[in-house]
Design a protein around this motif. Structure first.
Motif, PDB file in Angstrom:
ATOM      1  N   GLY A  56      44.833  57.665  48.506  1.00 22.80           N
ATOM      2  CA  GLY A  56      43.473  58.009  48.887  1.00 22.80           C
ATOM      3  C   GLY A  56      43.034  59.319  48.282  1.00 22.80           C
ATOM      4  N   VAL A  57      42.010  59.916  48.881  1.00 19.50           N
ATOM      5  CA  VAL A  57      41.498  61.213  48.414  1.00 19.50           C
ATOM      6  C   VAL A  57      41.282  62.121  49.619  1.00 19.50           C
ATOM      7  CG1 VAL A  57      40.391  60.324  46.336  1.00 19.50           C
ATOM      8  CG2 VAL A  57      39.102  60.392  48.487  1.00 19.50           C
ATOM      9  N   CYS A  58      41.429  63.417  49.388  1.00 25.63           N
ATOM     10  CA  CYS A  58      41.119  64.428  50.397  1.00 25.63           C
ATOM     11  C   CYS A  58      39.779  65.064  50.053  1.00 25.63           C
ATOM     12  CB  CYS A  58      42.204  65.501  50.441  1.00 25.63           C
ATOM     13  SG  CYS A  58      43.789  64.914  51.076  1.00 25.63           S
ATOM     14  N   LEU A  59      39.020  65.397  51.080  1.00 25.70           N
ATOM     15  CA  LEU A  59      37.704  66.005  50.913  1.00 25.70           C
ATOM     16  C   LEU A  59      37.757  67.471  51.322  1.00 25.70           C
ATOM     17  CD1 LEU A  59      35.615  63.141  52.571  1.00 25.70           C
ATOM     18  CD2 LEU A  59      36.172  63.401  50.150  1.00 25.70           C
ATOM     19  N   THR A  72      36.903  66.583  45.811  1.00 20.14           N
ATOM     20  CA  THR A  72      37.941  65.615  46.177  1.00 20.14           C
ATOM     21  C   THR A  72      39.210  65.867  45.376  1.00 20.14           C
ATOM     22  OG1 THR A  72      37.219  63.975  44.544  1.00 20.14           O
ATOM     23  CG2 THR A  72      36.216  63.865  46.739  1.00 20.14           C
ATOM     24  N   THR A  73      40.348  65.656  46.008  1.00 12.45           N
ATOM     25  CA  THR A  73      41.643  65.688  45.322  1.00 12.45           C
ATOM     26  C   THR A  73      42.427  64.452  45.728  1.00 12.45           C
ATOM     27  OG1 THR A  73      42.638  67.016  47.099  1.00 12.45           O
ATOM     28  CG2 THR A  73      41.732  68.216  45.219  1.00 12.45           C
ATOM     29  N   GLU A  74      43.303  63.982  44.866  1.00 17.69           N
ATOM     30  CA  GLU A  74      44.074  62.774  45.149  1.00 17.69           C
ATOM     31  C   GLU A  74      45.088  63.022  46.258  1.00 17.69           C
ATOM     32  OE1 GLU A  74      45.749  62.054  41.329  1.00 17.69           O
ATOM     33  OE2 GLU A  74      44.146  60.686  40.717  1.00 17.69           O
ATOM     34  N   ARG A  75      45.233  62.036  47.120  1.00 24.51           N
ATOM     35  CA  ARG A  75      46.259  62.077  48.156  1.00 24.51           C
ATOM     36  C   ARG A  75      47.370  61.123  47.741  1.00 24.51           C
ATOM     37  NH1 ARG A  75      45.468  61.789  54.769  1.00 24.51           N
ATOM     38  NH2 ARG A  75      47.693  61.619  55.309  1.00 24.51           N
ATOM     39  N   TYR A 339      39.205  72.006  54.884  1.00 27.15           N
ATOM     40  CA  TYR A 339      39.588  70.596  54.775  1.00 27.15           C
ATOM     41  C   TYR A 339      38.648  69.749  55.638  1.00 27.15           C
ATOM     42  CZ  TYR A 339      42.381  66.372  55.594  1.00 27.15           C
ATOM     43  OH  TYR A 339      42.801  65.063  55.714  1.00 27.15           O
ATOM     44  N   LEU A 340      37.985  68.797  55.024  1.00 27.70           N
ATOM     45  CA  LEU A 340      36.998  67.978  55.735  1.00 27.70           C
ATOM     46  C   LEU A 340      37.570  66.662  56.231  1.00 27.70           C
ATOM     47  CD1 LEU A 340      33.939  68.512  53.333  1.00 27.70           C
ATOM     48  CD2 LEU A 340      34.448  69.722  55.465  1.00 27.70           C
ATOM     49  N   GLY A 341      38.698  66.250  55.690  1.00 27.98           N
ATOM     50  CA  GLY A 341      39.276  64.987  56.056  1.00 27.98           C
ATOM     51  C   GLY A 341      39.743  64.230  54.815  1.00 27.98           C
TER      52      GLY A 341
END
Length: 345
Positions: A56-59, A72-75, A339-341
């Protein structure tokens, strides 16, 4: 294209880690396994056990003097060989050679200080001289949970796309020794009174109505199981269950790091959850002894239709077994101040 890129990255990570492990030195005693053998076999299983993937991605909210924006960054997620779990027949005789040398005498002394000599000498073999079916199936094994030696490799190298801080378990550190939990491990006190122990079918490793495996509770060294390899697997599951949870009454242990979020080297890292039977999202097992399976699995396979059965090529006549516990870590690079989620695929 994305999946192809992911496969190439994953293959590159595996190749890089494998190059760091040399040829294994055999243990002098054929009934034991050496640290280098465990490390080499773990390295060989990376392609099947690491399971590296983008999930997923982190916001993130990133603010500068010119304003704020969402980044966004890759999770990513992958498994790590956190601990070596040994299930073995006689107190002080862990089949992992180096750990036997380091802990064996202390384990025997701890047991001797509480148990009578006659009870101690047997070491917990299958009960002989009894005629009931249950007595013939009752087996006992000690269990040790020790930080995996592979952690030393992960701790001192910087491999791209591997979560920093994933090496949270300390290499060679004894997290659990059943010989020091005499009341809990040998007499199931207080666990024999827990609901999980009293209710049939609760916390079963296999399909409970088939009775081909056994239950996690009570988490003691005694297992009613005709197949020795399955009895050892149940014991390993119990030891992993204890060490991945907080405040387990009666057991003397240290908890394996997990069930938390940490920040390390510019990454947000999610540590593994508590181990749950038949749930690969919480952990998997790789057998080293008596057979190097070169793959990971969860216990509880339905082998009722298999003529040979799960234990057929995994049984050790000495009653000694060694597994690596692989646990899932995931992380994303910190991309902003807040960190937004995250969104998972």
């Amino acid at each position: 294209m994305i999946r192809g890129s992911m496969r190439r990255i994953g293959a590159g990570i595996v190749a890089a880690l494998c190059l760091l492990v040399g040829s294994p030195a055999k243990a002098e005693d054929p009934d034991t396994i050496s640290t280098s053998e465990i490390t080499s076999q773990t390295s060989s299983a990376l392609s099947s056990c690491l399971n590296w993937e983008i999930i997923g991605v982190c916001l993130w909210l990133r603010c500068t003097i010119t304003g704020c924006s969402v980044v966004t960054t890759e999770r990513i997620r992958h498994y790590v060989p956190d601990a070596v779990i040994s299930a073995y027949q006689n107190t002080g005789e862990n089949p992992w050679a180096e750990i036997r040398g380091a802990l064996g005498s202390a384990q025997e002394s701890a047991a001797e200080s509480i148990l009578s000599f006659d009870a101690f000498v047997g070491g917990g073999n299958t009960l002989e001289g009894r005629h009931s079916r249950d007595a013939r199936q009752l087996r006992f094994k000690e269990a040790d949970v020790v930080g995996h030696p592979f952690m030393e490799i992960l701790e001192y190298i910087d491999v791209p796309y591997i979560c920093p801080g994933a090496a949270t378990a300390e290499a060679f550190h004894p997290y659990y020794q059943s010989a020091t939990s005499v009341l809990a491990w040998r007499y199931a006190v207080p666990e024999m009174f827990y609901l999980e122990s009293l209710q049939e079918g609760e916390r079963e490793i296999g399909e409970w109505d088939d009775y081909t495996w056994g239950a996690v509770y009570p988490r003691s060294g005694y297992v009613s199981q005709p197949e020795d390899a399955k009895a050892a697997a149940i014991v390993a599951q119990r030891a992993g269950d204890i060490t991945t949870r907080e405040d387990q009454s009666g057991h003397v242990y240290e908890q394996l790091p997990g069930d938390d979020v940490v920040h390390e080297d510019g990454y947000r890292v999610w540590l593994p959850p508590e181990l749950v039977e038949r749930d690969e999202e919480t952990g998997t097992f790789q057998m080293h002894m008596p057979t190097d399976t070169n793959a990971c699995e969860v216990f509880g396979e339905d082998d009722t239709e298999d003529k040979e059965g799960w234990s057929s090529d995994k049984t050790n006549l000495k009653g000694n077994y060694v597994w690596t516990l692989w646990r899932p870590y995931n992380c994303c690079e910190i991309g902003g101040q807040v960190y937004l989620g995250s969104v998972t695929f």
